[in-house]
Scaffold this active site. Structure first.
Site, PDB file in Angstrom:
ATOM      1  N   LYS A   1       5.147 -10.883 -18.256  1.00 36.07           N
ATOM      2  CA  LYS A   1       4.694  -9.553 -18.713  1.00 36.07           C
ATOM      3  C   LYS A   1       3.316  -9.644 -19.360  1.00 36.07           C
ATOM      4  O   LYS A   1       2.438  -8.815 -19.103  1.00 36.07           O
ATOM      5  CB  LYS A   1       5.718  -8.986 -19.699  1.00 36.07           C
ATOM      6  CG  LYS A   1       6.967  -8.468 -19.039  1.00 36.07           C
ATOM      7  CD  LYS A   1       6.701  -7.152 -18.368  1.00 36.07           C
ATOM      8  CE  LYS A   1       7.549  -6.793 -17.214  1.00 36.07           C
ATOM      9  NZ  LYS A   1       7.625  -7.718 -16.109  1.00 36.07           N
TER      10      LYS A   1
ATOM     11  N   GLU B   1       0.682 -10.257 -16.609  1.00 31.04           N
ATOM     12  CA  GLU B   1       0.406  -9.173 -15.649  1.00 31.04           C
ATOM     13  C   GLU B   1      -0.120  -7.924 -16.335  1.00 31.04           C
ATOM     14  O   GLU B   1      -0.733  -7.085 -15.682  1.00 31.04           O
ATOM     15  CB  GLU B   1       1.627  -8.856 -14.792  1.00 31.04           C
ATOM     16  CG  GLU B   1       2.834  -8.302 -15.491  1.00 31.04           C
ATOM     17  CD  GLU B   1       3.959  -7.951 -14.521  1.00 31.04           C
ATOM     18  OE1 GLU B   1       3.700  -7.510 -13.387  1.00 31.04           O
ATOM     19  OE2 GLU B   1       5.119  -8.136 -14.890  1.00 31.04           O
TER      20      GLU B   1
ATOM     21  N   TRP C   1      -3.688  -1.828  -1.513  1.00 26.91           N
ATOM     22  CA  TRP C   1      -3.647  -3.094  -2.266  1.00 26.91           C
ATOM     23  C   TRP C   1      -4.268  -4.109  -1.323  1.00 26.91           C
ATOM     24  O   TRP C   1      -3.675  -4.423  -0.284  1.00 26.91           O
ATOM     25  CB  TRP C   1      -2.202  -3.458  -2.614  1.00 26.91           C
ATOM     26  CG  TRP C   1      -2.081  -4.730  -3.387  1.00 26.91           C
ATOM     27  CD1 TRP C   1      -2.753  -5.078  -4.527  1.00 26.91           C
ATOM     28  CD2 TRP C   1      -1.234  -5.845  -3.074  1.00 26.91           C
ATOM     29  NE1 TRP C   1      -2.360  -6.316  -4.931  1.00 26.91           N
ATOM     30  CE2 TRP C   1      -1.441  -6.813  -4.078  1.00 26.91           C
ATOM     31  CE3 TRP C   1      -0.325  -6.108  -2.074  1.00 26.91           C
ATOM     32  CZ2 TRP C   1      -0.759  -8.020  -4.085  1.00 26.91           C
ATOM     33  CZ3 TRP C   1       0.366  -7.308  -2.073  1.00 26.91           C
ATOM     34  CH2 TRP C   1       0.133  -8.260  -3.073  1.00 26.91           C
TER      35      TRP C   1
ATOM     36  N   HIS D   1       7.413 -33.410 -23.749  1.00 33.03           N
ATOM     37  CA  HIS D   1       7.135 -34.064 -22.455  1.00 33.03           C
ATOM     38  C   HIS D   1       5.777 -33.657 -21.910  1.00 33.03           C
ATOM     39  O   HIS D   1       5.599 -33.528 -20.707  1.00 33.03           O
ATOM     40  CB  HIS D   1       8.272 -33.737 -21.478  1.00 33.03           C
ATOM     41  CG  HIS D   1       9.610 -34.171 -21.988  1.00 33.03           C
ATOM     42  ND1 HIS D   1      10.104 -35.449 -21.821  1.00 33.03           N
ATOM     43  CD2 HIS D   1      10.525 -33.496 -22.731  1.00 33.03           C
ATOM     44  CE1 HIS D   1      11.273 -35.539 -22.423  1.00 33.03           C
ATOM     45  NE2 HIS D   1      11.561 -34.376 -22.982  1.00 33.03           N
TER      46      HIS D   1
ATOM     47  N   ARG E   1       1.903   1.765  -5.739  1.00 36.42           N
ATOM     48  CA  ARG E   1       2.131   0.713  -4.739  1.00 36.42           C
ATOM     49  C   ARG E   1       0.838  -0.030  -4.424  1.00 36.42           C
ATOM     50  O   ARG E   1       0.853  -1.044  -3.729  1.00 36.42           O
ATOM     51  CB  ARG E   1       2.715   1.318  -3.473  1.00 36.42           C
ATOM     52  CG  ARG E   1       4.085   1.945  -3.648  1.00 36.42           C
ATOM     53  CD  ARG E   1       4.489   2.674  -2.402  1.00 36.42           C
ATOM     54  NE  ARG E   1       4.669   1.757  -1.305  1.00 36.42           N
ATOM     55  CZ  ARG E   1       5.856   1.217  -0.969  1.00 36.42           C
ATOM     56  NH1 ARG E   1       6.924   1.523  -1.676  1.00 36.42           N
ATOM     57  NH2 ARG E   1       5.967   0.383   0.034  1.00 36.42           N
TER      58      ARG E   1
ATOM     59  N   ASN F   1       0.004  -0.186   6.406  1.00 37.13           N
ATOM     60  CA  ASN F   1       0.626  -0.989   5.355  1.00 37.13           C
ATOM     61  C   ASN F   1       1.204  -2.210   6.052  1.00 37.13           C
ATOM     62  O   ASN F   1       1.947  -2.074   7.013  1.00 37.13           O
ATOM     63  CB  ASN F   1       1.743  -0.155   4.696  1.00 37.13           C
ATOM     64  CG  ASN F   1       2.272  -0.792   3.445  1.00 37.13           C
ATOM     65  OD1 ASN F   1       1.850  -1.880   3.070  1.00 37.13           O
ATOM     66  ND2 ASN F   1       3.190  -0.115   2.800  1.00 37.13           N
ATOM     67  N   GLY F   2       0.818  -3.417   5.611  1.00 38.28           N
ATOM     68  CA  GLY F   2       1.362  -4.614   6.245  1.00 38.28           C
ATOM     69  C   GLY F   2       0.230  -5.558   6.613  1.00 38.28           C
ATOM     70  O   GLY F   2      -0.908  -5.359   6.229  1.00 38.28           O
TER      71      GLY F   2
ATOM     72  N   GLU G   1      10.039 -14.404 -18.694  1.00 39.90           N
ATOM     73  CA  GLU G   1       9.726 -12.991 -18.432  1.00 39.90           C
ATOM     74  C   GLU G   1       8.691 -12.484 -19.424  1.00 39.90           C
ATOM     75  O   GLU G   1       7.758 -11.756 -19.065  1.00 39.90           O
ATOM     76  CB  GLU G   1      11.000 -12.158 -18.498  1.00 39.90           C
ATOM     77  CG  GLU G   1      10.797 -10.666 -18.371  1.00 39.90           C
ATOM     78  CD  GLU G   1      10.183 -10.239 -17.029  1.00 39.90           C
ATOM     79  OE1 GLU G   1      10.088 -11.067 -16.115  1.00 39.90           O
ATOM     80  OE2 GLU G   1       9.789  -9.075 -16.924  1.00 39.90           O
TER      81      GLU G   1
ATOM     82  N   LYS H   1       3.274  -2.650  -6.875  1.00 43.21           N
ATOM     83  CA  LYS H   1       4.674  -2.567  -7.289  1.00 43.21           C
ATOM     84  C   LYS H   1       5.587  -3.305  -6.325  1.00 43.21           C
ATOM     85  O   LYS H   1       6.547  -3.930  -6.740  1.00 43.21           O
ATOM     86  CB  LYS H   1       5.114  -1.102  -7.369  1.00 43.21           C
ATOM     87  CG  LYS H   1       6.533  -0.894  -7.847  1.00 43.21           C
ATOM     88  CD  LYS H   1       6.739  -1.402  -9.248  1.00 43.21           C
ATOM     89  CE  LYS H   1       8.142  -1.195  -9.758  1.00 43.21           C
ATOM     90  NZ  LYS H   1       8.363  -1.860 -11.063  1.00 43.21           N
TER      91      LYS H   1
ATOM     92  N   CYS I   1       0.842  -1.200   0.000  1.00 42.17           N
ATOM     93  CA  CYS I   1       0.000   0.000   0.000  1.00 42.17           C
ATOM     94  C   CYS I   1       0.877   1.250   0.000  1.00 42.17           C
ATOM     95  O   CYS I   1       2.052   1.199   0.307  1.00 42.17           O
ATOM     96  CB  CYS I   1      -0.880   0.023   1.240  1.00 42.17           C
ATOM     97  SG  CYS I   1      -1.904  -1.436   1.374  1.00 42.17           S
TER      98      CYS I   1
HETATM   99  C1  AGP Z   1       7.278  -7.823 -12.359  1.00 41.10           C
HETATM  100  O1  AGP Z   1       6.833  -7.035 -13.443  1.00 41.10           O
HETATM  101  C2  AGP Z   1       6.448  -7.591 -11.125  1.00 41.10           C
HETATM  102  N1  AGP Z   1       6.407  -6.216 -10.791  1.00 41.10           N
HETATM  103  C3  AGP Z   1       6.900  -8.496  -9.982  1.00 41.10           C
HETATM  104  O2  AGP Z   1       7.025  -9.816 -10.454  1.00 41.10           O
HETATM  105  C4  AGP Z   1       8.240  -8.086  -9.340  1.00 41.10           C
HETATM  106  O3  AGP Z   1       9.313  -8.361 -10.215  1.00 41.10           O
HETATM  107  C5  AGP Z   1       8.432  -8.900  -8.059  1.00 41.10           C
HETATM  108  O4  AGP Z   1       7.379  -8.598  -7.182  1.00 41.10           O
HETATM  109  C6  AGP Z   1       9.774  -8.629  -7.370  1.00 41.10           C
HETATM  110  O5  AGP Z   1       9.843  -7.294  -6.989  1.00 41.10           O
HETATM  111  P1  AGP Z   1      11.283  -6.734  -6.466  1.00 41.10           P
HETATM  112  O6  AGP Z   1      12.210  -6.729  -7.641  1.00 41.10           O
HETATM  113  O7  AGP Z   1      10.983  -5.353  -5.977  1.00 41.10           O
HETATM  114  O8  AGP Z   1      11.741  -7.661  -5.387  1.00 41.10           O
END
Ligand code: AGP
Length: 617
Positions: free
Chosen positions: A494, A497, A78, A513, A27, A104-105, A490, A612, A2
């Site tokens: 992408k 997400e 969040w 397989h 965030r 936050n938490g 990756e 984020k 958050c």
């Molecule tokens: C990737 O696009 C996401 N934002 C997510 O997978 C991110 O890489 C992951 O949460 C790790 O975050 P960090 O690099 O801040 O540890």
């Protein structure tokens, strides 16, 4: 997780809270809300639980100066406990409305605390764990404690990582913040007329570049132009502020439609940033001054374990491949949420390298703590200096990509890969596996990287056409081999997400397989097939997919007409040394996901259900 922002000063706090929340909205954006101590000393709270529209709707609801004051707190959420609606949005109020908090938490023991509070007659307004803090603090203030004392008292009752800010009608000039554990930080700063605190330094930059990061177990009290720090016993702490290198202007979108497009475009600069002060292009040498492990210890390393989550794990996979390839040390990349619980065999000759752009990812921090307790030398590759991970690792290797606002990591991945490649060269040279000539060749290749990336950025036209086509599919397969496997994973991440399309990344060798059962006209396959020693194998995979009626989009080396004949769609990337190919095939993957998201009307900066920084498990 958050976003939190709080202000105490002289100006009308309402627009300042909205602007502060805009800076930290990436965030978490399921909901947004503010609490203000108004002119008559009462707390006014307005909040919206409207998913991505929350902050905009909140700002509209606050138009017309219906509320004003000079002290307030704000929150962008969040959701973890409790669905997305107005009631579950923060801030949360105590029963008599005299205290309001934004959190936050996760409060791990919130059910027992909630039962205790409900047994005492408290009526809860939300499903959240955070609301217990409002009542614990509110009860203490009502019984005569100061807000700071009440917050300290609440801290002693809760379990779990927490960052919280609070205001009280009984102290209309102050706001109080607390940090326990690693639930995203609290950073505080001031100028002559105001003091502010936030979960991210970017929100402070309009006020000051001199900031203080709260450590775990610290309380901060802010009022106009004043910051007071305390520990959990209530003793005063003094700490000099640091000057942050983050830049407010740089964090704005500029002439880009989205932070994500801006950050993809910034990758040439990000890579240059990651090489600055490390690669000496004229001399052809490379050093990593931040990695000051003694030579004897570097030579004694018998294993390297890299760890991270999501995109950072994929960067770590690339790091493991180049370290093992160049330094000839066994190297693996492990998901932090797995590593932290499997009681791994890590010892003083294991080099652990955490990859985490935020430096606040809960699982990665936990894996790092495990490595530290095991006595392993540990480095962390990250963007956000001052974050928690820098307090756990022995060596911090900044990637210098610049603040990344888009939830989807792009430039921080290429900058992390650049940093890891340089670390691999330093390890290899220190251990005598490669000599000056090879280092000069690698450094010479790396000098080309920013311009190679710039060339791939011009692929937008080809990408948009392919994105439109892929947006029609509900299932996608991404295949790669060797150093192209982390890129395939990756690319799939992408696409998941950003476009919310089911996309699976797989080692191309896995097809027979079981994966072949998926093939047919309803699934499209994206393959990374630059010219390298696995190229022929990838051609076979393309043929396998085509033979079963699958549609193939290939990312191939410019001028490669063989792939042209096999694949349905080809994205051509510049030829380059094999060591750099993962960087070059990664950019089209990023652009493809971005363009597909736009084709489907998604918001690439604020993908649903994501945040984020994941500061909770
Ligand atoms: C990737 O696009 C996401 N934002 C997510 O997978 C991110 O890489 C992951 O949460 C790790 O975050 P960090 O690099 O801040 O540890």
């Amino acid at each position: 997780m958050c976003g939190i922002f709080a202000y105490a000063g002289t100006e009308n706090v309402v627009p300042l809270l909205i602007e502060g929340l805009r800076s930290v909205e990436y965030r978490g954006y399921d909901s947004a809300g503010i609490s203000v101590i108004d002119e008559v000393g009462e707390i006014q709270t307005v909040k919206r639980g409207d998913h991505g529209a929350s902050l905009g709707n909140l700002a509209s609801a606050l138009d017309g100066d219906s509320i004003s004051g000079v002290v307030g707190i704000g929150h962008t959420r969040w959701a973890t406990h409790g669905g997305v609606n107005h009631q579950n949005s923060h801030p949360h109020a105590s029963s008599n409305g005299s205290v309001s908090i934004a959190h936050n938490g996760i409060i791990e023991n919130f059910l027992e605390l909630k039962d205790e509070l409900m047994d005492s007659g408290i009526v809860f307004q939300s499903e959240t764990d955070s609301e217990v803090l409002a009542h614990l603090i509110g009860n203490a203030v009502t019984s005569g404690r100061s807000l700071r004392e009440a917050v300290i008292g609440a801290a002693s009752r809760i379990k779990g990582n927490t960052a919280v800010v609070a205001v009280s009608a009984s102290e209309p000039d102050v706001a109080v913040g607390l940090r326990v554990g690693t639930a995203g930080g609290i950073v505080v700063g001031k100028n002559a007329d105001a003091a502010v605190m936030a979960s991210d330094v970017i929100a402070l930059l309009p006020y000051t570049s001199e900031v203080i990061y709260l450590e775990s177990g610290e309380i901060v009290e802010i009022e106009r132009g004043v910051i007071r720090l305390f520990d959990l016993e209530g003793s005063s702490i003094s700490r000099k502020p640091i000057v942050t290198s983050q830049n407010f202007e740089a964090a704005q979108k500029g002439n880009h439609p989205h932070f994500m497009s801006k950050e993809i475009a910034e990758q040439p600069d990000a890579i240059q940033g990651a090489m600055r002060g490390r690669a000496a292009f004229t001399k052809g040498t490379l050093s990593l001054p931040e990695f000051s492990l003694a030579q004897g210890q570097i030579k004694a390393i018998d294993r390297v374990v890299l760890t991270g989550m999501g995109t950072s794990l994929h960067a770590g996979m690339f790091g493991a491949l180049v370290i093992e390839s160049l330094a000839r040390i066994p190297a693996t990349a492990e998901n932090s949420s797995e590593l932290r619980y499997r009681n791994p065999l890590i010892g003083p000759n294991t080099l652990v390298i955490a990859v985490t752009q935020s430096g606040e990812t809960a699982d990665t921090l936990a894996a790092m703590e495990h490595a530290r307790n095991a006595g392993a030398p540990q480095a962390v590759v990250l963007e956000l200096e001052g974050s928690q991970a820098t307090r756990v690792a022995d060596f911090t290797l900044p990637i210098r990509a610049g603040q990344e606002i888009g939830v989807a990591s792009t430039k921080t991945m290429t900058a992390s890969m650049t940093t890891l490649l340089q670390l691999a060269v330093v390890l290899a040279e220190t251990r005598g596996v490669i000599g000056g000539e090879q280092v000069r060749n690698i450094v010479g290749s790396m000098a080309e990287l920013p311009s190679l990336i710039a060339t791939t950025l011009s692929l937008n036209g080809q990408i948009s056409e392919l994105a439109d086509r892929l947006s029609k599919f509900e299932d996608l397969l991404y295949l790669g081999r060797g150093a192209q496997l982390p890129i395939a994973l990756e690319g799939a991440l992408k696409m998941k997400e950003l476009a919310y399309i089911h996309a699976e990344g797989y080692p191309a060798g896995e097809m027979k397989h079981g994966v072949n059962a998926l093939l047919g006209p309803d699934i499209a396959t994206v393959v990374a097939t630059p010219r390298n020693d696995l190229y022929e194998k990838m051609l076979s995979n393309i043929s396998e997919v085509k033979a079963r009626g699958g549609e193939v989009a290939a990312i191939a080396t410019e001028g490669d007409d063989t792939v042209e004949r096999l694949a349905d769609h080809v994205i051509r990337v510049p030829d380059c040394p094999e060591l750099l190919q993962p960087f070059i095939t990664l950019v089209p993957m990023q652009l493809l996901a971005y363009r597909t998201a736009l084709a489907l009307g998604r918001d690439p900066d604020k993908p649903r259900n994501l945040a984020k920084t994941v500061t909770v498990e």
